[in-house]
Design an enzyme around this catalytic site. Structure first.
Site, mmCIF file in Angstrom:
data_model
loop_
_atom_site.group_PDB
_atom_site.id
_atom_site.type_symbol
_atom_site.label_atom_id
_atom_site.label_comp_id
_atom_site.label_asym_id
_atom_site.label_seq_id
_atom_site.Cartn_x
_atom_site.Cartn_y
_atom_site.Cartn_z
ATOM 1 N N THR A 116 0.870 -1.136 -0.115
ATOM 2 C CA THR A 116 -0.172 0.094 0.041
ATOM 3 C C THR A 116 0.870 1.286 -0.027
ATOM 4 O O THR A 116 0.695 2.144 -0.676
ATOM 5 C CB THR A 116 -0.820 -0.183 1.236
ATOM 6 N N ASN B 144 -5.555 -9.217 -8.102
ATOM 7 C CA ASN B 144 -5.719 -10.089 -6.941
ATOM 8 C C ASN B 144 -6.836 -11.028 -6.777
ATOM 9 O O ASN B 144 -7.212 -11.753 -5.811
ATOM 10 C CB ASN B 144 -5.703 -9.102 -5.875
ATOM 11 N N GLN C 79 0.739 -9.164 -6.691
ATOM 12 C CA GLN C 79 0.337 -10.454 -6.773
ATOM 13 C C GLN C 79 1.236 -11.276 -7.828
ATOM 14 O O GLN C 79 1.075 -12.641 -8.053
ATOM 15 C CB GLN C 79 -1.088 -10.555 -7.098
ATOM 16 N N GLY D 203 6.112 -7.893 1.089
ATOM 17 C CA GLY D 203 6.722 -9.029 1.709
ATOM 18 C C GLY D 203 5.915 -10.160 1.878
ATOM 19 O O GLY D 203 6.202 -11.274 1.619
ATOM 20 N N HIS D 204 4.591 -9.880 2.411
ATOM 21 C CA HIS D 204 3.923 -11.064 3.223
ATOM 22 C C HIS D 204 3.202 -11.866 2.013
ATOM 23 O O HIS D 204 2.573 -12.716 2.215
ATOM 24 C CB HIS D 204 2.748 -10.563 4.143
ATOM 25 N N THR E 51 13.474 5.188 10.910
ATOM 26 C CA THR E 51 14.444 3.996 11.021
ATOM 27 C C THR E 51 14.059 2.753 10.279
ATOM 28 O O THR E 51 12.806 2.306 10.347
ATOM 29 C CB THR E 51 14.350 3.771 12.526
ATOM 30 N N CYS F 118 -8.589 -7.265 1.657
ATOM 31 C CA CYS F 118 -8.486 -5.586 1.809
ATOM 32 C C CYS F 118 -9.801 -5.214 1.940
ATOM 33 O O CYS F 118 -10.153 -4.193 2.234
ATOM 34 C CB CYS F 118 -7.416 -4.940 1.054
#
Length: 384
Positions: free
Chosen positions: A71, A150, A180, A201-202, A238, A326
């Site tokens: 996102t 998706n 995707q 990443g997930h 960071t 989502c």
């Protein structure tokens, strides 16, 4: 038996990735901006991740920017790209089947005065190229399409789109939501003509809360997060070193034994689709099996609401999705399914199955067996 068939919503971390994240959080926990040894160790994890991802995409390491996920990557690409190039034009273009992480920023830009064009798609979810050609004008500064849808697994012709965009609008940026697609297709942005590419990443067995944006070194982007000037001032804050380290390893592992993984997923997809087509009142949506993405199947179970079927399968250890994770909790119909011309009655019965490399044929058999058992019962109790 348990069958997790909702991998487009999220995937389980590779064990090696989880172990690395654990190590970075508990042992190599320095701030990469620190000058001492702990900081240097942390910085090396960030460098290694950049190297793994850059090699996978065949791009320069400096063109990889780490974010909090898909996102943020989409928002930075679209809002940052449009704002940076506003003097060159005012038109931005996307499609009717985009994820909310693209459609919402595009609507925001429209509210800021940009001329937004939303392209139609055909019955399989593929953008209509003639409509794109007509929409491209000298005022066009940004075009955004997904690579893989998706919800239904439609694959957009990204190289063809990129060629059309750059031939007609040399100054325009072409952004691709590859959330995707990464790990399912070999993607080489420079060869394909992609200027901006978003990844999460997930979706690739990495940690949640981390992703990256490929930014072609010639592309102009205005940062959206300001502060300490990390990542060359492009995204302050960071660095999420555990997440970045895990993302880099997940990206590397996703492309190991790549052909075997993809072939296996297509076999599962074919097995599921063939089984579904034998059932009464079941419609498989989207592209033919081998033309669509290897890991997504969308099917409508006429006469059975998707939420009812989802929870019935859940009671038997089978996990699927009633559309995009989502937007599952929203009452409005799916924009993607609406764009396909699907009737609301069919839309309300549509379920998504999505695979990963560790799913098995036995799990698909189990899923089909359970569906054959429960569908007649569920249809009996459907209100007319």
């Amino acid at each position: 038996m348990e069958a997790y068939l909702d991998n487009s919503a999220t995937t389980r971390c590779y064990k090696e990735v989880a172990d690395l994240v654990y190590q970075v959080m508990l042992e190599d926990y320095g701030n990469p901006s620190s000058m001492h040894q702990k900081g240097v160790e942390a910085e090396n994890y960030v460098k290694d991740a950049k190297e793994h991802i850059a090699k996978t995409l065949k791009v320069n390491e400096k063109e990889i920017l780490f974010t909090s996920g898909g996102t943020e990557s989409n928002n930075l690409a679209l809002i940052g790209g449009a704002m940076a190039n506003r003097r060159a034009g005012n038109r931005i273009i996307t499609t009717a089947v985009e994820h909310p992480a693209v459609s919402a920023p595009m609507q925001f830009l429209k509210e800021q005065g940009f001329d937004l064009v939303i392209l139609p798609v055909d019955g399989q979810g593929v953008v209509k190229m003639e409509a794109l050609k007509e929409a491209l004008t000298p005022e066009t500064i940004l075009v955004s399409t997904m690579y893989v849808n998706n919800e239904i697994g439609a694959v957009e012709p990204v190289e063809e789109i990129a060629k059309l965009v750059h031939e007609n609008c040399p100054k325009a940026l072409y952004h691709v939501d590859a959330i995707q697609a990464f790990g399912k297709y070999r993607i080489f942005p420079k060869k394909a003509g992609i200027d901006l590419l978003s990844v999460s990443g997930h979706k690739i067995h990495g940690p949640k809360g981390v992703g990256f944006l490929y930014i072609n070194e010639k592309a102009r982007i205005i940062p959206q997060i300001l502060g300490g000037g990390q990542q060359n001032g492009m995204r302050s804050g960071t660095d999420n070193v555990p997440g970045i380290a895990g993302l880099g390893l997940a990206a590397k592992m996703s492309y190991e034994q790549f052909e075997e993984k993809i072939s296996h997923m297509y076999e599962l997809k074919k097995q599921l689709v063939e089984g579904l087509k034998k059932m009464d009142g079941v419609i498989v949506n989207g592209m033919p099996v081998m033309e669509g993405a290897p890991h997504i199947v969308s099917a409508s179970f006429l006469g059975v609401r998707s939420e009812v079927l989802l929870h019935t399968l859940e009671d038997r250890g089978i996990y699927v999705s009633a559309g995009s994770a989502c937007s599952t909790h929203k009452r409005a119909g799916s924009p993607t399914l609406t764009a396909l011309g699907m009737k609301k009655s069919q839309m309300e019965t549509t379920v998504r199955f999505s695979f990963e490399e560790e799913n098995t044929k036995e799990q698909i058999d189990y899923c089909l067996q359970v569906l054959q058992e429960v569908l007649p019962m569920l249809k009996k109790f459907t209100r007319h």
